[in-house]
Design a protein around this motif. Structure first.
Motif, PDB file in Angstrom:
ATOM      1  N   ARG A   1      -3.559   5.366   0.554  1.00 38.27           N
ATOM      2  CA  ARG A   1      -4.432   4.103   0.990  1.00 38.27           C
ATOM      3  C   ARG A   1      -4.925   3.554  -0.183  1.00 38.27           C
ATOM      4  O   ARG A   1      -5.619   2.529   0.074  1.00 38.27           O
ATOM      5  CB  ARG A   1      -5.651   4.623   2.031  1.00 38.27           C
ATOM      6  N   GLU A   2      -4.083   3.647  -1.380  1.00 40.87           N
ATOM      7  CA  GLU A   2      -4.369   2.869  -2.366  1.00 40.87           C
ATOM      8  C   GLU A   2      -3.242   1.573  -2.244  1.00 40.87           C
ATOM      9  O   GLU A   2      -2.189   1.719  -1.881  1.00 40.87           O
ATOM     10  CB  GLU A   2      -3.991   3.506  -3.876  1.00 40.87           C
ATOM     11  N   ALA A   3      -3.855   0.351  -2.567  1.00 37.33           N
ATOM     12  CA  ALA A   3      -3.098  -0.969  -2.375  1.00 37.33           C
ATOM     13  C   ALA A   3      -3.281  -2.103  -3.432  1.00 37.33           C
ATOM     14  O   ALA A   3      -4.410  -1.962  -4.284  1.00 37.33           O
ATOM     15  CB  ALA A   3      -3.636  -1.464  -0.823  1.00 37.33           C
TER      16      ALA A   3
ATOM     17  N   VAL B   1      -7.509  -5.015   4.745  1.00 32.95           N
ATOM     18  CA  VAL B   1      -8.124  -3.903   3.853  1.00 32.95           C
ATOM     19  C   VAL B   1      -9.014  -2.875   4.826  1.00 32.95           C
ATOM     20  O   VAL B   1      -8.883  -1.804   4.576  1.00 32.95           O
ATOM     21  CB  VAL B   1      -8.701  -4.532   2.698  1.00 32.95           C
TER      22      VAL B   1
ATOM     23  N   ALA C   1       0.797  -1.159  -0.018  1.00 31.45           N
ATOM     24  CA  ALA C   1       0.003  -0.004   0.141  1.00 31.45           C
ATOM     25  C   ALA C   1       0.702   1.310   0.002  1.00 31.45           C
ATOM     26  O   ALA C   1       1.905   1.215   0.212  1.00 31.45           O
ATOM     27  CB  ALA C   1      -0.953   0.122   1.205  1.00 31.45           C
TER      28      ALA C   1
ATOM     29  N   ASN D   1      -7.588  -0.800   7.598  1.00 33.95           N
ATOM     30  CA  ASN D   1      -6.447   0.163   7.033  1.00 33.95           C
ATOM     31  C   ASN D   1      -7.412   1.326   6.260  1.00 33.95           C
ATOM     32  O   ASN D   1      -6.677   2.285   5.403  1.00 33.95           O
ATOM     33  CB  ASN D   1      -5.223  -0.231   6.547  1.00 33.95           C
ATOM     34  N   GLU D   2      -8.496   0.798   5.974  1.00 32.34           N
ATOM     35  CA  GLU D   2      -9.292   1.779   4.735  1.00 32.34           C
ATOM     36  C   GLU D   2      -8.459   1.812   3.471  1.00 32.34           C
ATOM     37  O   GLU D   2      -8.483   2.823   2.936  1.00 32.34           O
ATOM     38  CB  GLU D   2      -9.452   2.936   5.434  1.00 32.34           C
ATOM     39  N   TYR D   3      -8.330   0.588   2.865  1.00 33.56           N
ATOM     40  CA  TYR D   3      -7.393   0.622   1.769  1.00 33.56           C
ATOM     41  C   TYR D   3      -8.400   0.368   0.565  1.00 33.56           C
ATOM     42  O   TYR D   3      -9.509  -0.103   0.739  1.00 33.56           O
ATOM     43  CB  TYR D   3      -6.474  -0.677   1.638  1.00 33.56           C
ATOM     44  N   THR D   4      -8.143   1.043  -0.463  1.00 43.03           N
ATOM     45  CA  THR D   4      -8.733   0.968  -1.874  1.00 43.03           C
ATOM     46  C   THR D   4      -7.920   0.028  -2.704  1.00 43.03           C
ATOM     47  O   THR D   4      -6.663   0.317  -2.865  1.00 43.03           O
ATOM     48  CB  THR D   4      -9.007   2.294  -2.601  1.00 43.03           C
ATOM     49  N   ILE D   5      -8.302  -1.229  -2.973  1.00 40.45           N
ATOM     50  CA  ILE D   5      -7.547  -2.288  -3.839  1.00 40.45           C
ATOM     51  C   ILE D   5      -7.807  -2.058  -5.440  1.00 40.45           C
ATOM     52  O   ILE D   5      -8.833  -1.897  -5.639  1.00 40.45           O
ATOM     53  CB  ILE D   5      -7.724  -3.548  -3.241  1.00 40.45           C
TER      54      ILE D   5
END
Length: 283
Positions: free
Chosen positions: A26-28, A56, A21, A59-63
């Motif tokens: 927060r992009e991953a 995900v 990431a 950590n509030e990621y956007t995959i």
């Protein structure tokens, strides 16, 4: 810029799964996710992939991409299940990607296992070329072709980290490519920790996600500085001739060559008794 790296070990197949990431945006991306499969009962589960989803969420990621290093022969990929789940909770659908030479593997292994070409055509959302670049947030990543283990094998360079899949293991396990700068970390596809592995005081000899080029060049048991090509070829030829077929080879090929989709009809030697409803099938 350096990424944040989450390492998740799947102990049944000894596979390393990764979330990589950009801490700023927060992009991953997810690399080599595992779908649980019990060969004896035919049960398919998502406990390993659930751990990835939890990371995900936490950590509030956007995959944006789910990346395969190659068509795995020892586990089923959870790529399509993750794609389905992630598409429900984020604005964009992540792409399921693999190296473009997957077509060579599909042709060879598809013939062996009787998989119709129509079920493999367009199985992946994007096929990656050697040297292709993309971004994880603000961090540039690069695809590098690593043939040898399989023709389609690729690695991913993100910052000073290289996700090598099965082309490189730890020094006490062995082989493959070793031509990157010495400080680069090599994140492996598996780890099978020997009982006699030496570790620093206070650490446990459990699975380790990465090694370094410098360490590999000095200590890799198969190929290190000073190893001659004829020595390596002789060793690999003799060793490979003694290895048995991977335990989940047939099952892995039927799912992974279909891009993470399950066969809709019964397949000889591939028992499926239970399955999550949101894993797609193809007929």
């Amino acid at each position: 810029m350096e990424p944040t790296i989450h390492t998740v070990f799947e102990p049944v197949t000894c596979t390393w799964q990764y979330i990589v990431a950009d801490p700023a945006t927060r992009e991953a991306i997810i690399i080599d996710p595992v779908l649980d499969y019990n060969k004896e009962t035919g049960a398919i589960g998502t406990s390993s992939a659930d751990k990835l989803m939890q990371l995900v969420d936490n950590n509030e990621y956007t995959i944006t991409r789910i990346l395969e290093t190659h068509a795995h022969a020892d586990h089923l990929t959870a790529s399509r299940w993750l794609q389905h789940e992630l598409s429900r909770q984020q604005k964009q659908q992540p792409l399921v990607c693999i190296g473009r030479d997957i077509t060579q593997v599909q042709k060879t292994m598809g013939t062996i296992y009787g998989i119709p070409e129509s079920q493999m055509h367009g199985a992946f959302d994007h096929m990656l070329s050697d040297g292709e670049r993309f971004h994880v947030g603000n961090i540039e990543a690069e695809v590098v072709h690593l043939p040898g283990h399989t023709p389609d094998h690729v690695g991913y360079i993100v910052g000073s980290n290289i996700f090598t899949g099965d082309s490189m293991f730890h020094p006490d396990l062995g082989t493959a490519r070793c031509d990157f700068p010495g400080n680069f970390k090599l994140y492996t596809g598996h780890d099978y920790p020997p009982k006699d592995r030496k570790v620093p005081d206070g650490e446990t000899p459990g699975p380790v996600p990465y090694t370094t080029v410098e360490l590999q060049s000095r200590k890799n048991k198969h190929v290190k500085v000073g190893t001659q090509m004829d020595q390596f070829v002789k060793m690999r030829t003799e060793r490979d001739a003694s290895l048995s077929e991977p335990k989940l080879l047939r099952q892995s090929m039927h799912v992974n060559l279909r891009g993470g989709r399950l066969p809709a009809d019964a397949v000889e030697g591939f028992k499926i008794d239970q399955r999550p409803s949101n894993i797609p099938t193809v007929a």
